[in-house]
Structures are given as C-alpha cells and as structure tokens.
Motif scaffolding. Structure first.
Motif, PDB file in Angstrom:
ATOM      1  N   SER A   1      -4.522 -25.213   0.134  1.00 24.25           N
ATOM      2  CA  SER A   1      -3.684 -25.048   1.230  1.00 24.25           C
ATOM      3  C   SER A   1      -4.103 -24.078   2.155  1.00 24.25           C
ATOM      4  O   SER A   1      -4.624 -23.044   1.844  1.00 24.25           O
ATOM      5  N   TRP A   2      -3.536 -24.123   3.395  1.00 25.33           N
ATOM      6  CA  TRP A   2      -3.962 -23.339   4.492  1.00 25.33           C
ATOM      7  C   TRP A   2      -2.867 -22.112   4.405  1.00 25.33           C
ATOM      8  O   TRP A   2      -2.825 -21.211   5.004  1.00 25.33           O
ATOM      9  N   TYR A   3      -1.774 -22.378   3.755  1.00 20.81           N
ATOM     10  CA  TYR A   3      -0.583 -21.549   3.571  1.00 20.81           C
ATOM     11  C   TYR A   3      -0.789 -20.786   2.397  1.00 20.81           C
ATOM     12  O   TYR A   3      -0.403 -21.040   1.333  1.00 20.81           O
ATOM     13  N   CYS A   4      -1.070 -19.491   2.545  1.00 18.98           N
ATOM     14  CA  CYS A   4      -1.139 -18.517   1.270  1.00 18.98           C
ATOM     15  C   CYS A   4      -0.380 -17.182   1.631  1.00 18.98           C
ATOM     16  O   CYS A   4      -0.743 -16.508   2.225  1.00 18.98           O
ATOM     17  N   PRO A   5       0.707 -17.312   0.886  1.00 21.37           N
ATOM     18  CA  PRO A   5       1.413 -16.015   1.016  1.00 21.37           C
ATOM     19  C   PRO A   5       0.620 -14.661   0.439  1.00 21.37           C
ATOM     20  O   PRO A   5       0.938 -13.449   1.040  1.00 21.37           O
ATOM     21  N   GLY A   6      -0.261 -14.821  -0.555  1.00 22.75           N
ATOM     22  CA  GLY A   6      -1.005 -13.841  -0.678  1.00 22.75           C
ATOM     23  C   GLY A   6      -0.639 -12.786  -1.695  1.00 22.75           C
ATOM     24  O   GLY A   6       0.801 -12.944  -2.034  1.00 22.75           O
ATOM     25  N   GLN A   7      -1.364 -12.138  -2.233  1.00 26.12           N
ATOM     26  CA  GLN A   7      -0.971 -11.018  -3.279  1.00 26.12           C
ATOM     27  C   GLN A   7      -1.846  -9.639  -3.071  1.00 26.12           C
ATOM     28  O   GLN A   7      -2.701  -9.876  -2.595  1.00 26.12           O
ATOM     29  N   TYR A   8      -1.337  -8.737  -3.231  1.00 27.63           N
ATOM     30  CA  TYR A   8      -2.079  -7.120  -3.249  1.00 27.63           C
ATOM     31  C   TYR A   8      -2.887  -6.964  -4.592  1.00 27.63           C
ATOM     32  O   TYR A   8      -2.653  -7.370  -5.608  1.00 27.63           O
ATOM     33  N   PRO A   9      -3.911  -6.152  -4.459  1.00 26.45           N
ATOM     34  CA  PRO A   9      -4.780  -5.849  -5.508  1.00 26.45           C
ATOM     35  C   PRO A   9      -3.870  -5.145  -6.431  1.00 26.45           C
ATOM     36  O   PRO A   9      -2.795  -4.463  -6.224  1.00 26.45           O
ATOM     37  N   PRO A  10      -4.061  -5.305  -7.795  1.00 27.16           N
ATOM     38  CA  PRO A  10      -3.384  -4.616  -8.908  1.00 27.16           C
ATOM     39  C   PRO A  10      -3.203  -3.200  -8.470  1.00 27.16           C
ATOM     40  O   PRO A  10      -1.999  -2.701  -8.930  1.00 27.16           O
ATOM     41  N   LEU A  11      -4.224  -2.431  -8.208  1.00 32.43           N
ATOM     42  CA  LEU A  11      -3.911  -1.063  -8.133  1.00 32.43           C
ATOM     43  C   LEU A  11      -3.218  -0.654  -7.070  1.00 32.43           C
ATOM     44  O   LEU A  11      -2.544   0.248  -7.219  1.00 32.43           O
ATOM     45  N   LEU A  12      -2.951  -1.429  -6.041  1.00 28.96           N
ATOM     46  CA  LEU A  12      -2.152  -1.093  -4.932  1.00 28.96           C
ATOM     47  C   LEU A  12      -0.863  -1.551  -5.318  1.00 28.96           C
ATOM     48  O   LEU A  12       0.334  -1.094  -4.912  1.00 28.96           O
ATOM     49  N   GLN A  13      -0.440  -2.539  -5.927  1.00 37.20           N
ATOM     50  CA  GLN A  13       0.676  -3.089  -6.653  1.00 37.20           C
ATOM     51  C   GLN A  13       1.416  -2.014  -7.475  1.00 37.20           C
ATOM     52  O   GLN A  13       2.463  -1.593  -7.406  1.00 37.20           O
ATOM     53  N   GLU A  14       0.428  -1.247  -8.431  1.00 34.68           N
ATOM     54  CA  GLU A  14       0.892  -0.114  -8.894  1.00 34.68           C
ATOM     55  C   GLU A  14       1.524   0.918  -8.289  1.00 34.68           C
ATOM     56  O   GLU A  14       2.439   1.422  -8.552  1.00 34.68           O
ATOM     57  N   ILE A  15       0.924   1.337  -7.106  1.00 36.61           N
ATOM     58  CA  ILE A  15       1.263   2.308  -6.245  1.00 36.61           C
ATOM     59  C   ILE A  15       2.307   2.289  -5.774  1.00 36.61           C
ATOM     60  O   ILE A  15       3.366   2.796  -5.490  1.00 36.61           O
ATOM     61  N   LEU A  16       2.892   0.771  -5.002  1.00 36.70           N
ATOM     62  CA  LEU A  16       3.897   0.356  -4.482  1.00 36.70           C
ATOM     63  C   LEU A  16       5.297   0.021  -5.398  1.00 36.70           C
ATOM     64  O   LEU A  16       6.392  -0.199  -4.711  1.00 36.70           O
ATOM     65  N   ASN A  17       4.807  -0.435  -6.727  1.00 37.56           N
ATOM     66  CA  ASN A  17       6.046  -0.845  -7.352  1.00 37.56           C
ATOM     67  C   ASN A  17       7.008   0.605  -7.764  1.00 37.56           C
ATOM     68  O   ASN A  17       6.456   1.182  -8.415  1.00 37.56           O
ATOM     69  N   GLU A  18       8.360   0.274  -7.190  1.00 32.47           N
ATOM     70  CA  GLU A  18       9.205   1.392  -7.589  1.00 32.47           C
ATOM     71  C   GLU A  18       9.918   1.198  -8.996  1.00 32.47           C
ATOM     72  O   GLU A  18      10.384   2.534  -9.540  1.00 32.47           O
ATOM     73  N   THR A  19       9.676   0.186  -9.610  1.00 30.16           N
ATOM     74  CA  THR A  19      10.324  -0.032 -10.757  1.00 30.16           C
ATOM     75  C   THR A  19       9.627   0.154 -12.174  1.00 30.16           C
ATOM     76  O   THR A  19      10.098   0.627 -13.190  1.00 30.16           O
TER      77      THR A  19
END
Length: 437
Positions: free
Chosen positions: A285-303
C-alpha cells in the motif's frame, strides 16, 4: 483574504440571485396570471402590469448583456492569476535595485551534490517538497505530513537543548536545514506541538517561556534550544560547531544553513531503510503510518524503563530540565495588590513598596511573558490594567464636553483644560496597540 473570500462570495451570490429573481419573475407572473394579492392591492397590480413586466425583463436583459464582458474579464483574470502563481512557484527573489536572492536554490543544489543519496534531512514541513524535488533527498516532514505525533517529535528535537536534542536526532536525520531569517519565529509553535505530544517539554500548556521577550532577548528555554543555535542567535552571531553538530553549508547571503548531525546511529538508519520494517495498512500500500527504530522508541517511550545508557541519560536530562522549568514558573499574586484586569494576565505580582506594583510575568500577544512594574501612586483610578505586557493605570472615561473626532476611538481620559483651549488625554493607543501616557 482567506477569511473574507467566503463572506464576499456569499454576499455577491445573494445580490446576483435577487437580481435574477427580479428580472425573471415577470415571465413567471405572465404564466401564473393575476394573484390574490394583486387583486387586493392596486399598487402591486400596477407594479406587475404587463408593460412594467416587459420593462423589467428588458432592463434585466440589458444589464446582463452589459455586465457579461466584465464578468468574462474577471473570470479570465482570476484564472490567469491562479495559473501563473500555482504553476510557476519560485524561490528566487529579485529586488528593485537588481539584487537577486538565490540562497534557497543554491542550498538545495548543494544538498543534492554534496550529500550521500540516502541522506535524511530534518527541516520544517514547509521545505519538505523543496528537499525532495530539488535535492532528491529524504525529508522527514513535508506539507502532506498528517501525523501529529511525528510533527511533535520534530518540534521536540528542534526546541530542546542541543545536547538533549542530539540523542533523538541522531536516530532520525543526517542533516538539518534551516532558513536562518524565518525559522526561529515559527519555533514557538513547534514547542507547543511538542508539548502536546510529550507533556513536560514546557512547564505550562502554552509554552509561554519559549518566545521572544518584548524588551529584547529571550528566556532561558529558548536560548538553550537547538533552533536558537541553528539560526546563529548565540553571542558569536554564527553557528558554533560542537561534538554533536557541525556546520556543513551556509549560503552566500546567510539565509540558509545546513548542519551535519555527527555520530548518527548506523543501526537505526539501517533498520529504517529495511523494507521489512515498514508498517503499512496493507502489503504494497501507499499508505504507511510507519514506525520508529527500536532504539529511538526506547528513548521516547515514557512508560517503559530504559535498558540502554543513551535512553536512560535522555530521560534523566528531560526530567531534570522539566523540573528546572517548573521551578521557574511564576508565583501566585500576593495579597494587597490593587484591583484591575491585570490580575487575569499577570502573575508574580506584589507591592515592592507603598506605591510600586511589580509583576514578574505579564502576558503580551506574540511575546513571552516578561516583568513589568508601575508606580500606583500616579494612577487617577484605583485599578490597573495589563496593556500588551506593560502595567498601566486604568484611564478615566472621556469627559462629556470634549470635541468630536476619531481620536475618541483610541484615546481615553480626555478632558478640556485652560478654559477649554487645551485638550488633554491621559492614554492614547499607538500603532503597536500599546497606550502612550
């Protein structure tokens, strides 16, 4: 123009509709015959008599024929204007003295020639299509970025302190592009968006301390931000290289700066480039919400607790900065201050002496809250107002015998003195919406 265009179109449509009804209604009346109202009221019968109906129809036809060339000219002018402006966008400017400003095109050309093809560029969304179309490089945002959380992340990166911002930026981008004369004025909006997505980025909801002070300068939060340094607002007047960022290009006129991000995460870049990690609503599909790399997700995840040192240090720095900003919030107003509307927009107010009223934070449209003080003993009334960040005495109403004139709309406290020969006003508004006493 954008706000008034729908109103003007509606009014013009109403006028044209009434004119059409006035001109065509005689024809319908001929088919319907005499109405009950016409038989009851002679004046209405005369108005709708056959001769007057014919006259109205001819008059409407004449006005329509006369106005048709003007309507065609207006339509053609609108089409030509839209065709020219929308099909020929330009980023070069020529001034009346012959000078040509070509900084923007040259910056995009430099980016295309001097950076690797897989480079990712962090910039405001206004420049995303420029970067993609003219530089053939990946822009993190553009005018079609609908993901509010992603815009918030871009705002967080650009409005955080340099060292703190580098940790998420190195997982996202290889270069940062800024328009030196423009981007700092937009940064306050970026900070507010970031605060919506990442609560605590600003100490208050409207990010009041990320903006310019009316008296000049900026609060500490803005002075320490990455954006402040990217546009060269530090004491040196230029960008100073650090161990996280290095200036790669500055246009001839100093309007565009490109900064290289040092120590980028090769692991995150490789993960993002792997097509297997793309998250789309359907395969191919052309519509891709996407996701961040795991290392960046760990930085941004507050929980979730951090499992690597980089994420742990970032969260510690973020919380430390948030605590410092909360400590800088203004104190509540103290008792004993005068009455007035200033209490709704000023905080940290107290009487420093018997007559001096001082506030640490008074709001002003378009600026960060700043300090202000007033000698209350000089006020003719017992109330104080906040006029665009400055404490002022509430003026008295104009006297009844003052002469007529447009000054009454912008001056208060006006009265005649010296046997009526002198007009004196205590408060007159200036062009910047302040009041001159």
């Amino acid at each position: 123009v954008l706000l008034m265009a729908p109103v003007a179109s509606s009014l013009c449509g109403e006028a044209l509709g009434r004119f059409f009804d006035w001109g065509v209604s005689p024809l319908w009346r001929c088919l319907q015959g005499t109405s009950a109202l016409e038989r009851r009221y002679r004046a209405l019968a005369v108005y709708n008599s056959p001769w007057l109906r014919l006259l109205r129809a001819l008059l409407a036809l004449g006005l329509g024929v006369a106005g048709l060339p003007h309507a065609r000219e207006f339509h053609s002018a609108c089409i030509d204007t839209v065709r020219t402006t929308m099909s020929n966008p330009y980023i070069m400017r020529k001034y009346d003295d012959g000078r040509i400003i070509d900084d923007y095109r040259q910056a995009y050309a430099w980016l295309r020639v001097n950076t690797p093809e897989d480079s990712r560029v962090l910039a405001l969304w206004e420049y995303g299509y420029h970067i993609t179309g003219m530089s053939n490089r990946t822009a993190l945002t553009d005018g079609n970025t609908w993901n509010f959380e992603h815009i918030g992340l871009v705002g967080l990166c650009l409005t955080s302190p340099m060292r703190e911002a580098h940790r998420p930026v190195r997982h996202l981008a290889d270069y940062i592009l800024v328009w030196v004369k423009d981007d700092l004025g937009k940064a306050a909006h970026l900070a507010r968006v970031a605060n919506k997505v990442y609560p605590g980025h600003c100490a208050d909801d409207d990010c009041d301390q990320y903006g310019f002070l009316q008296a000049g300068g900026a609060p500490r939060m803005m002075r320490s931000s990455l954006m402040w340094h990217l546009v060269g607002q530090d004491d040196s007047g230029r960008f100073s290289d650090t161990d996280q960022f290095r200036e790669a290009y500055l246009s001839v006129g100093g309007l565009v700066r490109i900064v290289e991000v040092l120590h980028i995460s090769k692991e995150s870049k490789a993960w993002a480039a792997d097509s297997r990690n793309r998250r789309c609503d359907a395969p191919g599909s052309w519509y891709c919400p996407g996701q961040y790399p795991p290392l960046l997700q760990e930085i941004l995840n507050e929980t979730t607790p951090a499992s690597n040192s980089e994420a742990m240090e970032y969260k510690q720095d973020f919380e430390r900065r948030a605590e410092e900003q909360r400590a800088e919030l203004p104190q509540p107003n103290r008792p004993g201050i005068p009455a007035g509307s200033f209490r709704d927009s000023c905080l940290g107010c107290s009487m420093e002496s018997a007559s001096i009223l001082a506030c640490s934070h008074c709001k002003s449209p378009g600026f960060a809250s700043g300090p202000s003080q007033l000698d209350f003993a000089l006020c003719e009334t017992n109330e104080v107002e906040n006029c665009h960040g400055s404490l002022t005495c509430k003026p008295l109403p104009n006297a009844a015998d003052v002469p007529a004139g447009g000054y009454k709309d912008s001056c208060l406290g006006c009265r005649l003195e010296g046997d009526g020969a002198t007009l004196r006003c205590s408060h007159c508004s200036t062009s910047d919406a302040k009041r001159k006493v």
